[in-house]
Enzyme design. Structure first.
Site, PDB file in Angstrom:
ATOM      1  N   GLY A 127       0.812  -1.207   0.000  1.00 24.48           N
ATOM      2  CA  GLY A 127       0.000   0.000   0.000  1.00 24.48           C
ATOM      3  C   GLY A 127       0.845   1.255   0.000  1.00 24.48           C
ATOM      4  O   GLY A 127       2.035   1.234  -0.357  1.00 24.48           O
ATOM      5  N   GLU A 154       3.279  10.861 -13.284  1.00 22.65           N
ATOM      6  CA  GLU A 154       2.262  10.767 -14.345  1.00 22.65           C
ATOM      7  C   GLU A 154       0.915  10.674 -13.644  1.00 22.65           C
ATOM      8  O   GLU A 154       0.563   9.625 -13.114  1.00 22.65           O
ATOM      9  CB  GLU A 154       2.528   9.530 -15.213  1.00 22.65           C
ATOM     10  CG  GLU A 154       3.914   9.461 -15.827  1.00 22.65           C
ATOM     11  CD  GLU A 154       4.200  10.617 -16.786  1.00 22.65           C
ATOM     12  OE1 GLU A 154       3.246  11.181 -17.339  1.00 22.65           O
ATOM     13  OE2 GLU A 154       5.378  10.967 -16.947  1.00 22.65           O
ATOM     14  N   GLY A 185      -3.332  12.484 -12.827  1.00 20.24           N
ATOM     15  CA  GLY A 185      -4.691  12.441 -13.371  1.00 20.24           C
ATOM     16  C   GLY A 185      -4.963  13.453 -14.468  1.00 20.24           C
ATOM     17  O   GLY A 185      -4.079  14.203 -14.897  1.00 20.24           O
ATOM     18  N   CYS A 192      -6.972   7.711 -16.972  1.00 19.92           N
ATOM     19  CA  CYS A 192      -6.490   9.089 -16.782  1.00 19.92           C
ATOM     20  C   CYS A 192      -6.825   9.967 -17.972  1.00 19.92           C
ATOM     21  O   CYS A 192      -7.041  11.167 -17.833  1.00 19.92           O
ATOM     22  CB  CYS A 192      -4.984   9.083 -16.535  1.00 19.92           C
ATOM     23  SG  CYS A 192      -4.050   8.310 -17.863  1.00 19.92           S
ATOM     24  N   GLU A 237     -11.737  15.192 -11.634  1.00 18.74           N
ATOM     25  CA  GLU A 237     -11.606  13.929 -12.362  1.00 18.74           C
ATOM     26  C   GLU A 237     -12.577  12.953 -11.708  1.00 18.74           C
ATOM     27  O   GLU A 237     -12.471  12.694 -10.509  1.00 18.74           O
ATOM     28  CB  GLU A 237     -10.165  13.430 -12.215  1.00 18.74           C
ATOM     29  CG  GLU A 237      -9.906  12.132 -12.930  1.00 18.74           C
ATOM     30  CD  GLU A 237      -8.505  11.599 -12.669  1.00 18.74           C
ATOM     31  OE1 GLU A 237      -8.071  11.586 -11.511  1.00 18.74           O
ATOM     32  OE2 GLU A 237      -7.868  11.176 -13.642  1.00 18.74           O
ATOM     33  N   PHE A 276     -13.438   9.595 -12.649  1.00 21.08           N
ATOM     34  CA  PHE A 276     -13.067   8.180 -12.671  1.00 21.08           C
ATOM     35  C   PHE A 276     -14.307   7.296 -12.581  1.00 21.08           C
ATOM     36  O   PHE A 276     -14.368   6.325 -11.832  1.00 21.08           O
ATOM     37  CB  PHE A 276     -12.041   7.861 -11.584  1.00 21.08           C
ATOM     38  CG  PHE A 276     -10.710   7.420 -12.174  1.00 21.08           C
ATOM     39  CD1 PHE A 276     -10.085   8.189 -13.141  1.00 21.08           C
ATOM     40  CD2 PHE A 276     -10.105   6.221 -11.775  1.00 21.08           C
ATOM     41  CE1 PHE A 276      -8.882   7.789 -13.706  1.00 21.08           C
ATOM     42  CE2 PHE A 276      -8.900   5.814 -12.345  1.00 21.08           C
ATOM     43  CZ  PHE A 276      -8.296   6.604 -13.296  1.00 21.08           C
TER      44      PHE A 276
HETATM   45  P1  NAD Z   1      -3.429   6.474  -6.186  1.00 21.91           P
HETATM   46  O1  NAD Z   1      -2.518   7.650  -6.261  1.00 21.91           O
HETATM   47  O2  NAD Z   1      -4.312   6.359  -5.006  1.00 21.91           O
HETATM   48  O3  NAD Z   1      -2.597   5.105  -6.257  1.00 21.91           O
HETATM   49  C1  NAD Z   1      -1.658   4.847  -7.283  1.00 21.91           C
HETATM   50  C2  NAD Z   1      -0.487   4.094  -6.703  1.00 21.91           C
HETATM   51  O4  NAD Z   1       0.172   4.921  -5.761  1.00 21.91           O
HETATM   52  C3  NAD Z   1      -0.861   2.827  -5.946  1.00 21.91           C
HETATM   53  O5  NAD Z   1       0.138   1.863  -6.157  1.00 21.91           O
HETATM   54  C4  NAD Z   1      -0.877   3.285  -4.502  1.00 21.91           C
HETATM   55  O6  NAD Z   1      -0.667   2.232  -3.583  1.00 21.91           O
HETATM   56  C5  NAD Z   1       0.282   4.266  -4.504  1.00 21.91           C
HETATM   57  N1  NAD Z   1       0.221   5.308  -3.485  1.00 21.91           N
HETATM   58  C6  NAD Z   1      -0.862   5.959  -3.009  1.00 21.91           C
HETATM   59  N2  NAD Z   1      -0.493   6.867  -2.087  1.00 21.91           N
HETATM   60  C7  NAD Z   1       0.845   6.811  -2.002  1.00 21.91           C
HETATM   61  C8  NAD Z   1       1.823   7.504  -1.218  1.00 21.91           C
HETATM   62  N3  NAD Z   1       1.470   8.433  -0.322  1.00 21.91           N
HETATM   63  N4  NAD Z   1       3.121   7.192  -1.393  1.00 21.91           N
HETATM   64  C9  NAD Z   1       3.490   6.258  -2.295  1.00 21.91           C
HETATM   65  N5  NAD Z   1       2.628   5.553  -3.033  1.00 21.91           N
HETATM   66  C10 NAD Z   1       1.311   5.827  -2.906  1.00 21.91           C
HETATM   67  O7  NAD Z   1      -4.236   6.464  -7.535  1.00 21.91           O
HETATM   68  P2  NAD Z   1      -5.604   5.739  -7.855  1.00 21.91           P
HETATM   69  O8  NAD Z   1      -6.712   6.638  -7.475  1.00 21.91           O
HETATM   70  O9  NAD Z   1      -5.630   4.372  -7.360  1.00 21.91           O
HETATM   71  O10 NAD Z   1      -5.439   5.668  -9.449  1.00 21.91           O
HETATM   72  C11 NAD Z   1      -6.108   6.470 -10.291  1.00 21.91           C
HETATM   73  C12 NAD Z   1      -5.367   7.769 -10.544  1.00 21.91           C
HETATM   74  O11 NAD Z   1      -4.217   7.517 -11.345  1.00 21.91           O
HETATM   75  C13 NAD Z   1      -6.219   8.734 -11.331  1.00 21.91           C
HETATM   76  O12 NAD Z   1      -6.031  10.033 -10.854  1.00 21.91           O
HETATM   77  C14 NAD Z   1      -5.656   8.593 -12.729  1.00 21.91           C
HETATM   78  O13 NAD Z   1      -5.901   9.688 -13.566  1.00 21.91           O
HETATM   79  C15 NAD Z   1      -4.212   8.404 -12.459  1.00 21.91           C
HETATM   80  N6  NAD Z   1      -3.560   7.796 -13.613  1.00 21.91           N
HETATM   81  C16 NAD Z   1      -2.630   8.512 -14.325  1.00 21.91           C
HETATM   82  C17 NAD Z   1      -2.045   7.966 -15.460  1.00 21.91           C
HETATM   83  C18 NAD Z   1      -1.027   8.716 -16.271  1.00 21.91           C
HETATM   84  O14 NAD Z   1      -0.290   8.077 -17.020  1.00 21.91           O
HETATM   85  N7  NAD Z   1      -0.962  10.031 -16.197  1.00 21.91           N
HETATM   86  C19 NAD Z   1      -2.408   6.690 -15.869  1.00 21.91           C
HETATM   87  C20 NAD Z   1      -3.366   6.006 -15.127  1.00 21.91           C
HETATM   88  C21 NAD Z   1      -3.922   6.554 -13.996  1.00 21.91           C
END
Ligand code: NAD
Length: 490
Positions: free
Chosen positions: A215, A257, A259, A291, A385, A387
């Protein structure tokens, strides 16, 4: 080597374990992986905590120098073999992706196809020229070469788990780095176990890749670990901001990379059926959990009614359900809390005067394809966003107003412009503040050959893919060579 095993992802090999040089028990405990469509347990993996991350990072650092010395052609060969193995086992692996991430079958197959393309692209990076000779200031030889950072930490999200993990992992490895990869804890199989298995079968030396499901605590440990030189993060702006903060504190290079709130601009001379189809695909693919999903549909008011009518007809005919057992267009939303977020945004829009023309309801995690018209800047649906599968229609009077509405977002990931007049569409597109601009297309486009990333809240100006990979996953080293050492004044 049996590249096409009937049970390539046999849980007997990795169930309950993580890949830290090899399949092994973790100190962080166990993590059950469930199908978001029905809550069924799919498998168990080893959960990694900070101590596991530290161990993986130590081993990755120990392996890096040898790996960087491996001949480029050998690195490329391993990568190409991994791509072959992914494709050859695609049918089996797509089933895991469908069940773990709630994907419909075509989306899961896109992950297999693009995953293999990203790996093959990375293989070509290994054999690119690595430097240049520099002008001299004396008779010594000066050159600059690109060298790997060392250990790259990769953190990836749940929505396109395979592609968004492998695009960074493969490029980093190809360029002589070793990798500690933390997939999202909801998708550790598609985003991690599959990747460890294909590289294991492809003959990647032990220690080069570690897959450590965990996590946010594991992610933060990765960002502060002294053995990790760079972090490649794909996820939310909130997570990315935290990751950037920790990496900054530890003076690490970081690629963010994040949202998007991506506008699709439809001009009054667009083909109505084609434009409505683009809007539906950009909004509803993978339940809007992408995203690059179309977050705002900006339509010239002269054709708003015609586009809205077509979009509503499409939304009402897109069934949502369990993609593993039914023929559906929309699978489940990843979690109950994400369903609540979507509902809150839809309710807020309706309360502030938007018209709900389709959907707006859910059956458990199956959120109906939804159409809101009359969306305005003071609504969450305009700003955030979502989602989720929610089409937000905003009308405009002039092309200038469309540009202004599109550029109001704090994000700047992708945009699309659709028009019968190519020059007009390109002229409008030039004014949009985004990292990806698609003329006569909707906003969801990706692949290994383009430098992908966003402006503003969508990232920190880094890019992944295509010509950006060498820039991101290596750094310059200046080398000066005198034929013999010479004395100085003192
Ligand atoms: P999230 O940031 O909650 O989680 C993504 C990853 O980060 C997971 O592996 C999670 O465990 C980890 N994480 C979360 N908090 C963290 C912290 N404090 N320190 C280190 N790691 C941490 O994202 P989500 O909501 O699960 O995923 C969707 C988001 O991702 C949307 O905002 C979407 O737009 C974005 N996204 C961006 C791209 C891109 O290429 N720009 C591609 C896909 C998704």
């Amino acid at each position: 080597m049996n590249m096409h095993a009937p049970n390539f992802l046999d849980t007997a090999r990795w169930g309950g374990l993580a890949y830290i040089s090899d399949w092994q028990e973790t100190l962080g405990g166990k993590l059950d992986v469930t199908d978001p469509a029905n809550g069924n347990r799919l498998a168990t993996v080893g959960l990694c905590g900070p101590a596991d991350i530290a161990e993986a990072a130590k081993r990755a650092r120990a392996a890096q120098k040898e790996w960087a010395k491996t001949l480029p052609a050998q690195r490329a060969a391993i990568l190409n073999r991994a791509a072959d193995i992914l494709e050859q086992n695609g049918a089996e692996l797509a089933n895991w992706i469908m069940q773990e991430s709630g994907s419909i079958h075509p989306k899961a197959m896109i992950e297999i196809e693009h995953g293999a393309l990203f790996i093959r692209h990375a293989a070509t990076l290994a054999t690119q020229p690595t430097g240049m000779f520099l002008p001299g200031m004396d008779d010594r030889t000066n050159y600059a070469r690109r060298v790997p950072h060392g250990v790259v930490g990769v953190i990836s999200p749940f929505n396109f788990p395979l592609v968004l993990s492998v695009r960074s992992i493969a490029a980093a490895i190809a360029l002589g780095n070793t990798v500690v990869h933390k997939p999202d804890p909801r998708t550790p199989i598609s985003g991690g176990i599959i990747i460890a298995r294909i590289f294991e079968e492809a003959g990647l030396p032990k220690g080069v890749l570690h897959v450590v499901p965990g996590g946010a605590d594991a992610g933060e440990a990765l960002c502060s670990d002294p053995n990790i030189a760079m972090v490649s993060f794909t996820g939310s702006a909130r997570g990315g901001s935290k990751v950037g903060e920790i990496c900054g504190r530890h003076l690490k290079r970081v690629q963010l990379e994040l949202g998007g709130k991506n506008a699709l601009v439809i001009l009054d001379d667009a083909d109505l059926d084609v434009a409505a189809s683009n809007a539906a695909w950009g909004t509803f693919l993978h339940q809007g959990q992408i995203c690059m999903a179309t977050g705002l549909i900006l339509v010239d008011e002269k054709i708003e009614a015609a586009i809205t009518e077509r979009l509503v007809a499409k939304a009402l005919h897109l069934p949502a359900g369990d993609p593993s057992t039914q023929q559906v267009a929309l699978g489940p939303i990843i979690s109950d809390s994400q369903v609540e977020t979507i509902q809150k945004i839809v309710d807020d829009a309706v309360a502030k005067g938007a018209r709900l023309l389709a959907g707006g309801t859910h059956d458990g995690r199956f959120y109906a394809a939804t159409v809101l018209s009359g969306v305005k800047p003071d609504m969450l649906a305009f700003e955030e966003e979502i989602f989720g599968p929610v089409a937000c229609i905003v009308s405009f009077k002039t092309d200038e107003e469309a540009v202004d509405l599109a550029n109001r977002s704090e994000y700047g990931l992708a945009a699309g412009v659709i028009s019968g007049d190519l020059g007009r569409a390109m002229g409008l597109g030039d004014q949009l503040n985004v990292g990806q601009l698609h003329i006569n297309d909707q906003t969801i486009n990706g692949g290994p050959y383009a430098p992908f990333g966003g402006r503003g809240k969508s990232g920190n100006g880094t890019r992944v893919g295509g010509p950006a990979d060498i820039e991101e996953f290596t750094q310059w080293q200046w080398v000066s060579v005198k034929k013999a050492a010479t004395p100085y004044p003192f």
